[in-house]
Design an enzyme around this catalytic site. Structure first.
Site, mmCIF file in Angstrom:
data_model
loop_
_atom_site.group_PDB
_atom_site.id
_atom_site.type_symbol
_atom_site.label_atom_id
_atom_site.label_comp_id
_atom_site.label_asym_id
_atom_site.label_seq_id
_atom_site.Cartn_x
_atom_site.Cartn_y
_atom_site.Cartn_z
ATOM 1 N N ASP A 196 0.744 -1.247 0.041
ATOM 2 C CA ASP A 196 -0.029 -0.135 0.013
ATOM 3 C C ASP A 196 0.925 1.291 -0.211
ATOM 4 O O ASP A 196 0.675 2.215 -0.769
ATOM 5 C CB ASP A 196 -0.958 0.103 1.287
ATOM 6 C CG ASP A 196 -1.672 1.153 1.397
ATOM 7 O OD1 ASP A 196 -2.598 1.529 0.709
ATOM 8 O OD2 ASP A 196 -1.331 1.994 2.313
ATOM 9 N N LYS A 200 1.702 4.478 -3.090
ATOM 10 C CA LYS A 200 1.722 5.877 -2.889
ATOM 11 C C LYS A 200 3.207 6.577 -3.151
ATOM 12 O O LYS A 200 3.079 7.806 -3.620
ATOM 13 C CB LYS A 200 1.107 6.221 -1.201
ATOM 14 C CG LYS A 200 -0.129 5.663 -1.101
ATOM 15 C CD LYS A 200 -0.524 5.522 0.408
ATOM 16 C CE LYS A 200 -1.993 5.194 0.628
ATOM 17 N NZ LYS A 200 -1.988 4.914 2.181
#
Length: 405
Positions: A196, A200
């Site tokens: 995750d 980003k």
């Protein structure tokens, strides 16, 4: 102005809620336009929901409705979100998203499609949830050469590490508590393995330096191997362990980008970020360090960022924002292990004399219950490859990067 929402999960339902509960505020922001949700796409049924009249399972109901000008994609994943977004942009509709996986994998293609059709593709909510970071980097920091970025980009891992640091809770117990509290999924792999945060990092790096970075280019390490022993040793150096996404400018043709645990010393703005909160520190050559802090996930914080992008699109309905990046290449993200000198925390089965024979200018650490044959220390600056070469043949329990932020 009619708008639509793809996906009625946590974020999608939050978008609808914010649009309806903040109608008057939004009207002021758009110069008088009301953003009316006319369609919600989801394959599931929601019996008793007050929006029953506008639900649809047919994507074409949105695609072919010429009155719908802005669409929020909150489905998650790459497919069918990519196909749907491509078609909407090509049809002259602007699209906003919270879908970090899609932007990291397909952002370049979708930005190009938006450019070709004079529409907008915006994704403020894809990094940091409700924390404003995409727009400030694209606009407010436009007068800077970005030198580096470091961020606590995942609330689940930060919650777990906070429990380990403050309550001496084991990794497995802290993960179980995160799942019980709804911070971690039943399958927490994307969080605890760093995937995750990696997505980003890709978005931030692409925006900061103008070339697309793919997840496969970002070396990623999660937190599952962090132990309470490591936490205790770091504390003796007045530091804490955080999962950081880091991006470093090398030169015009190369950057370093990676995700890993890092020791962050007290005094850093990142050291005091607790629980599920996120923080992103951007270092510019003119402005110095600026830090963006807040809730990195959650229904309404993320929805607020999605709605802000919808408002922006409504204000630019007949003109395209100059926003995005260009293509990268396979050599653009370098192997940081070869080129980036940094300090390291090391825990190994070594005596202090063995350590001093290999390293200069080390700082030895201690903890309660430290075994006589275990040594922990902070090295001087070197590349990770140089570190591994020095430790070759030794029994090493942990090596963790030391952050420079």
């Amino acid at each position: 102005m009619k708008v639509a929402v793809l996906g009625y999960g946590t974020v999608g339902s939050g978008v609808v809620e914010v649009l309806e509960s903040h109608c008057e505020v939004i009207k002021k922001r758009t110069g008088g336009d009301v953003l009316e949700v006319s369609r919600i796409l989801d394959l599931r049924d929601f019996p008793g929901d007050s929006h029953a009249a506008i639900f649809t399972k047919n994507f074409n109901d949105i695609l072919k409705d010429d009155e719908i000008k802005v669409v929020a994609e909150t489905m998650g994943g790459v497919n069918p979100a990519y196909e749907f977004t491509e078609k909407l942009l090509a049809a002259g509709k602007s699209v906003v998203t919270s879908n970090k996986e899609l932007v990291a994998q397909k952002g370049l293609q979708l930005l190009n499609t938006a450019k070709e059709h004079n529409t907008n593709y915006l994704f403020e909510a894809s990094v940091g949830g409700g924390i404003p970071i995409i727009r400030p980097m694209a606009q407010c920091l436009a007068g800077n050469n970005i030198e580096g970025i470091a961020g606590i980009l995942n609330g689940t891992t930060n919650f777990i590490l906070t429990k380990m640091i403050e309550e001496n809770m084991s990794f497995s117990d802290a993960l179980a508590l995160a799942q019980k509290n709804g911070y971690a999924e039943k399958d927490p792999t994307a969080d605890i393995e760093g995937h995750d945060a990696c997505r980003k990092v890709c978005i931030l790096a692409s925006l900061a330096f103008g070339k697309h970075v793919y997840p496969s280019q970002v070396q990623t390490q999660g937190i599952k191997d962090i132990t309470l022993q490591d936490v205790a040793y770091a504390a003796s150096a007045n530091g804490v362990i955080k999962l950081l996404g880091q991006i470093k400018y090398i030169d015009e043709n190369s950057i370093a980008a990676f995700v890993s645990p890092a020791v962050v010393f007290a005094g850093s703005q990142l050291a005091s970020v607790r629980d599920v909160f996120n923080a992103i520190l951007v270092r510019g050559d003119a402005v110095g360090d600026v830090c963006f802090y807040g809730r990195g996930a959650g229904k309404l914080p993320t929805a607020s960022a999605v709605v802000a992008d919808m408002v922006d699109c409504a204000k630019h309905i007949d003109r395209r924002k100059i926003f995005g990046w260009g293509a990268g290449d396979s050599d653009y993200v370098v192997d940081y292990k070869q080129v980036l000198p940094m300090q390291f925390y090391v825990r190994a089965k070594m005596s202090q004399s063995e350590v001093l024979a290999l390293f200069s200018d080390v700082k030895f650490l201690s903890r309660k219950g430290q075994p006589s044959d275990e040594t922990a220390f902070i090295t001087d600056k070197m590349t990770e490859n140089e570190l591994m070469q020095k430790l070759s043949g030794k029994v090493v329990y942990s090596t963790i990067k030391v952050a420079e932020y």
